[in-house]
Design an enzyme around this catalytic site. Structure first.
Site, PDB file in Angstrom:
ATOM      1  N   HIS A  81       0.833  -1.214   0.000  1.00  0.00           N
ATOM      2  CA  HIS A  81       0.000   0.000   0.000  1.00  0.00           C
ATOM      3  C   HIS A  81       0.869   1.267   0.000  1.00  0.00           C
ATOM      4  O   HIS A  81       0.506   2.272   0.604  1.00  0.00           O
ATOM      5  CB  HIS A  81      -0.928   0.023   1.218  1.00  0.00           C
ATOM      6  CG  HIS A  81      -1.932  -1.089   1.251  1.00  0.00           C
ATOM      7  ND1 HIS A  81      -3.192  -0.971   0.711  1.00  0.00           N
ATOM      8  CD2 HIS A  81      -1.852  -2.353   1.723  1.00  0.00           C
ATOM      9  CE1 HIS A  81      -3.852  -2.110   0.894  1.00  0.00           C
ATOM     10  NE2 HIS A  81      -3.053  -2.972   1.495  1.00  0.00           N
ATOM     11  N   ASN A 154     -10.229  -2.757   2.555  1.00  0.00           N
ATOM     12  CA  ASN A 154      -9.955  -2.739   1.111  1.00  0.00           C
ATOM     13  C   ASN A 154     -11.247  -2.509   0.340  1.00  0.00           C
ATOM     14  O   ASN A 154     -12.334  -2.479   0.921  1.00  0.00           O
ATOM     15  CB  ASN A 154      -9.349  -4.077   0.682  1.00  0.00           C
ATOM     16  CG  ASN A 154      -7.868  -4.197   1.038  1.00  0.00           C
ATOM     17  OD1 ASN A 154      -7.182  -3.192   1.262  1.00  0.00           O
ATOM     18  ND2 ASN A 154      -7.380  -5.416   1.105  1.00  0.00           N
TER      19      ASN A 154
HETATM   20 FE1  HDD Z   1      -2.430  -4.713   5.622  1.00  0.00          FE
HETATM   21  C1  HDD Z   1      -0.960  -1.683   5.205  1.00  0.00           C
HETATM   22  C2  HDD Z   1      -5.372  -3.447   4.365  1.00  0.00           C
HETATM   23  C3  HDD Z   1      -3.835  -7.837   5.760  1.00  0.00           C
HETATM   24  C4  HDD Z   1       0.329  -5.857   7.137  1.00  0.00           C
HETATM   25  N1  HDD Z   1      -3.051  -2.918   4.909  1.00  0.00           N
HETATM   26  C5  HDD Z   1      -2.297  -1.789   4.834  1.00  0.00           C
HETATM   27  C6  HDD Z   1      -3.075  -0.716   4.317  1.00  0.00           C
HETATM   28  C7  HDD Z   1      -4.328  -1.214   4.069  1.00  0.00           C
HETATM   29  C8  HDD Z   1      -4.300  -2.602   4.459  1.00  0.00           C
HETATM   30  C9  HDD Z   1      -5.507  -0.459   3.507  1.00  0.00           C
HETATM   31  C10 HDD Z   1      -2.587   0.688   4.059  1.00  0.00           C
HETATM   32  C11 HDD Z   1      -2.905   1.613   5.181  1.00  0.00           C
HETATM   33  C12 HDD Z   1      -2.464   3.014   4.800  1.00  0.00           C
HETATM   34  O1  HDD Z   1      -3.109   3.611   3.945  1.00  0.00           O
HETATM   35  O2  HDD Z   1      -1.478   3.451   5.360  1.00  0.00           O
HETATM   36  N2  HDD Z   1      -4.201  -5.502   5.078  1.00  0.00           N
HETATM   37  C13 HDD Z   1      -5.315  -4.798   4.679  1.00  0.00           C
HETATM   38  C14 HDD Z   1      -6.447  -5.675   4.644  1.00  0.00           C
HETATM   39  C15 HDD Z   1      -6.020  -6.914   5.026  1.00  0.00           C
HETATM   40  C16 HDD Z   1      -4.612  -6.802   5.311  1.00  0.00           C
HETATM   41  C17 HDD Z   1      -7.838  -5.243   4.262  1.00  0.00           C
HETATM   42  C18 HDD Z   1      -6.796  -8.181   5.173  1.00  0.00           C
HETATM   43  C19 HDD Z   1      -8.067  -8.236   5.412  1.00  0.00           C
HETATM   44  N3  HDD Z   1      -1.857  -6.530   6.283  1.00  0.00           N
HETATM   45  C20 HDD Z   1      -2.589  -7.682   6.298  1.00  0.00           C
HETATM   46  C21 HDD Z   1      -1.859  -8.728   6.994  1.00  0.00           C
HETATM   47  C22 HDD Z   1      -0.676  -8.166   7.398  1.00  0.00           C
HETATM   48  C23 HDD Z   1      -0.699  -6.788   6.937  1.00  0.00           C
HETATM   49  C24 HDD Z   1      -2.358 -10.138   7.202  1.00  0.00           C
HETATM   50  C25 HDD Z   1       0.478  -8.762   8.151  1.00  0.00           C
HETATM   51  C26 HDD Z   1       0.449  -9.854   8.820  1.00  0.00           C
HETATM   52  N4  HDD Z   1      -0.607  -3.938   6.001  1.00  0.00           N
HETATM   53  C27 HDD Z   1       0.361  -4.587   6.688  1.00  0.00           C
HETATM   54  C28 HDD Z   1       1.565  -3.726   6.972  1.00  0.00           C
HETATM   55  C29 HDD Z   1       1.121  -2.358   6.377  1.00  0.00           C
HETATM   56  C30 HDD Z   1      -0.234  -2.666   5.795  1.00  0.00           C
HETATM   57  C31 HDD Z   1       2.855  -4.273   6.475  1.00  0.00           C
HETATM   58  C32 HDD Z   1       2.083  -1.685   5.425  1.00  0.00           C
HETATM   59  C33 HDD Z   1       2.133  -0.245   5.825  1.00  0.00           C
HETATM   60  C34 HDD Z   1       1.380  -0.167   7.047  1.00  0.00           C
HETATM   61  O3  HDD Z   1       0.937  -1.402   7.391  1.00  0.00           O
HETATM   62  O4  HDD Z   1       1.171   0.820   7.700  1.00  0.00           O
HETATM   63  O5  HDD Z   1       1.809  -3.672   8.318  1.00  0.00           O
END
Ligand code: HDD
Length: 698
Positions: A81, A154
């Site tokens: 993202h 999402n």
């Molecule tokens: Fe995630 C970012 C949505 C599963 C780990 N995720 C991130 C963002 C969104 C989502 C919208 C961007 C937020 C922003 O605008 O800063 N992610 C989801 C959805 C998931 C999902 C809807 C499942 C239903 N994500 C998920 C899992 C993991 C992560 C299973 C880790 C185990 N996601 C992350 C992250 C991020 C992230 C690596 C990257 C940047 C951040 O968090 O701030 O931690």
């Protein structure tokens, strides 16, 4: 020293000089430029050197501080993202939901809670394009009176995997490949499909990702979902399950694949610009929040598990209750400080909302806090203005890099008895107003031994993929099949496409046959499913085309003009289009003045080559006979019309423009009209019936 180059030293504001200019004194009415230490800067154009042609001096603290700060301007981009666009706004409750939740933001009709919403693509880097085929993030930070609640969702109501332990593999597979560092921002490559074809639980999500949902027309025209089943808890401590849905007021709309591909060339920032311009123009995007609320009994009656994030509950089975609206009414003041530094975390939750045991959600509760530390560099990231709650924050956490607060007093531990001795003792826990995790009654199915297992119904990977397929129009089905063909055609590993088609055979025989035929491979054997799929009733609510909102609101109409264009026809078209809530955008071969029939000149909004018709929802070709003759020689004009027709858009034209339309291969149909009401009606639609005549679809 400088008398050899003593030319004019009047540099205006921010202008350049070739020599040091002695300060003339403070500029009236202007702020002084200073260093980060507050020292006034006398010259921002020349570094300090020993003589006009001499070496630059280490002593130049102004230069060193400026370059030092610049060198560290970038922070690690989000691992997923990374590419995002955001806006401020508010959430307004329609009514009190006190019966189901004690969350303060849902207690009073008309209550407004400030929000910051960030939309994103998933796979691409921060500088990647806006319109690849990808899932879109839809993250909402509610700054409630009881602390921040982040609903990090999402635009698709399910996810690729059922357990967070697989997330790093999913992300490694989909992002650019480890050795070659391409492709950027797309799943159409070997490693993604290698992994996905070995992971049947992704199948339902793949159906959505290959559908038009993954190529939205605008961030303002996509749905959003909380995905997981969450809990709501009321004052009496009773809990219900809930799923969160965002519904766009402008309707849900997507582009066509060919259009999305061409948009990548037409405007890398297509979605970012669209969101920014709409808000700047006062056309505030809006969504309704819908809840699916249910109890344990209902959950148990379903043939799938509500803790499984690869499953939906169709609206036809459990309708949405609309509880409020989200309005985005202010662009960020600074992209970095707000959109880049905003740190969402699904673990940010307020009393009245709670988690469930969804194993994907549980893993997310760890990941986000952890990532913010490495991205923003300090455990104090919550103090950044965009992340700071808009309610008091009081605790004994102290120190750390970039501590912005200056806590006072001796009390930095708890319990303490300082208050009993006349000194402030600091804040205290409160079992009544404090967040209390919902306690499930003991001995239920959700508790058990320590096992690395998944619940039984999670093994059904195909029933809902089939449900999604049977809920689509035939046009949407052909888009899905064609997207599978496109993506798998980019895969060089020979074993992967047959394996993927072997999974699709569990979804639908015809889909699998169409994909195999499109790839030109033999139909493989079906891969044995972990659990036999069952037939579920189609859910028409899952189709975009069946639910298209026929409106011009928030849309953009491209109007092609050239020398001699009829001024009256043009003026009335612009008036009609604006009256219908759309934005007219005049395109001409030259951006400067184009002479109209009334002898007056008109300045275009965009030049023809730089404003291809992909940028518009419908187009008008308002040409004189002479203008048409000129444009018949211009490939960009032909392409403009060919693409508008090929992207199934309404086209209106003057009679004089007909030769150009004919040369572009436009055939008469309901979408091709003369200017007037017929066009306004047509422009609110896409003409999907046209498509089979224009391109080979799987
Ligand atoms: Fe995630 C970012 C949505 C599963 C780990 N995720 C991130 C963002 C969104 C989502 C919208 C961007 C937020 C922003 O605008 O800063 N992610 C989801 C959805 C998931 C999902 C809807 C499942 C239903 N994500 C998920 C899992 C993991 C992560 C299973 C880790 C185990 N996601 C992350 C992250 C991020 C992230 C690596 C990257 C940047 C951040 O968090 O701030 O931690």
């Amino acid at each position: 020293m400088a008398d050899k180059i003593a030319f004019d030293t009047d540099r205006g504001e921010g202008g350049e000089t070739h020599q040091h200019v002695p300060a003339k004194g403070p500029h009236e009415g202007m702020d002084h430029l200073t260093t980060n230490q507050g020292i006034r800067v006398s010259d921002n154009q020349n570094s300090l050197r020993s003589g006009a042609r001499g070496p630059t001096l280490l002593e130049d603290f102004v230069l060193r501080e400026k370059i030092f700060h610049f060198d560290h301007e970038r922070i690690p981009e989000r691992i997923v993202h990374a590419r995002g666009s955001a806006a401020h706004g508010y959430f307004e409750s329609y009514e009190s939901l006190s019966e189901i939740t004690k969350a303060d933001l849902f207690q009073r009709k008309g209550e407004k809670t400030p929000v910051f919403v960030r939309f994103s693509t998933v796979a691409g880097g921060a500088g990647s394009v806006d319109t690849p085929r990808d899932v879109r993030g839809f993250a909402v930070k509610f700054y409630t009176k009881e602390g921040n609640w982040d609903l990090v969702g999402n635009n698709i109501p399910i996810f690729f995997i059922q357990d967070a332990i697989k997330f790093p593999d999913l992300v490694h597979a989909v992002k650019m490949e480890a050795d070659r560092a391409y492709p950027q921002a797309g799943s159409a490559h070997d490693t993604f499909w290698d992994w996905a074809s070995l992971m049947p639980e992704t199948t339902h999500m793949l159906m959505w990702a290959m559908s038009d949902r993954a190529i939205p027309r605008s961030l303002r025209m996509m749905q959003g979902f909380g995905i997981h089943t969450f809990r709501l808890v009321n004052e009496a401590g009773q809990s219900s399950f809930v799923k969160f849905h965002w519904r766009p007021k402008l309707g849900t709309q997507s582009t066509l694949w060919d259009e999305a591909l061409k948009l990548q060339a037409a405007d890398n920032d297509y979605h970012r610009r669209d969101l920014y311009e709409a808000i700047a123009a006062g056309n505030f995007p809006e969504w309704e929040l819908g809840l699916q609320v249910f109890d344990e009994k209902f959950a148990e009656s379903l043939p799938y598990d509500v803790l499984d994030p690869t499953k939906i509950i169709p609206e036809e089975i459990l309708p949405l209750k609309m509880v409020g609206r989200l309005v985005l009414d202010r662009n960020p003041d600074n992209f970095f400080a707000e959109t880049e530094q905003v740190a969402y975390c699904p673990a940010n939750i307020v009393p009245g909302v709670d988690f469930t045991n969804d194993p994907l959600l549980q893993g997310r509760l760890f990941s986000y806090l952890d990532t913010q530390k490495s991205r923003l560099g300090t455990a104090n990231f919550h103090q950044l203005p965009i992340n700071a709650p808009k309610c008091p924050v009081m605790n004994f956490q102290r120190d750390g890099q970039m501590q912005m607060n200056v806590p006072t007093g001796r009390a930095n531990y708890e319990p303490n008895s300082l208050s009993a001795h006349g000194e402030p003792g600091g804040p205290r826990e409160c079992p009544v107003t404090g967040f209390r995790t919902f306690e499930k009654p003991a001995g239920t199915a959700e508790q058990g031994d320590k096992l690395r297992v998944r619940a039984e119904l999670f093994a059904d990977h195909y029933s809902q993929a089939r449900l999604f397929w049977t809920s689509q129009t035939s046009s949407e089905q052909s888009h899905i099949a064609s997207a599978f063909v496109f993506e798998l055609s980019k895969v060089g590993l020979e074993q992967v496409p047959p394996r993927m088609v072997g999974n699709l055979l569990n979804v639908d025989q015809q889909l699998a046959e169409r994909v195999a035929a499109g790839l030109g491979i033999a139909l493989p054997n079906k891969n044995a499913p972990a659990r036999a799929p069952i037939d579920l009733d189609p859910s028409p609510a899952l189709s975009i085309q069946k639910n298209m909102k026929e409106t011009l609101e928030g849309r953009k109409i491209g109007i092609l003009i050239a020398e001699g264009t009829d001024a009256k026809v043009l003026a009335s078209l612009i008036k009609d289009v604006t009256g219908a809530g759309a934005t007219p955008f005049v395109v001409a071969p030259k951006i400067g003045k184009t002479g109209l029939s009334n002898g007056k000149g008109m300045k275009a909004d965009g030049q023809l080559l730089g404003s291809p018709s992909q940028l518009f929802d419908a187009v008008a070709v308002i040409l004189s006979a002479e203008g048409c003759r000129q444009l018949l020689q211009d490939g960009a004009a032909l392409q403009w019309i060919m693409d508008a027709f090929g992207h199934l858009k309404a086209i209106t034209h003057t009679a004089e423009a007909l030769p150009l339309l004919q040369k572009a291969g436009v055939e008469p149909d309901d979408g091709v009209t003369s200017p007037g009401n017929d066009f306004l009606k047509a422009a609110a639609k896409r003409f999907f019936d046209r498509e089979p005549k224009l391109r080979m679809l799987a």
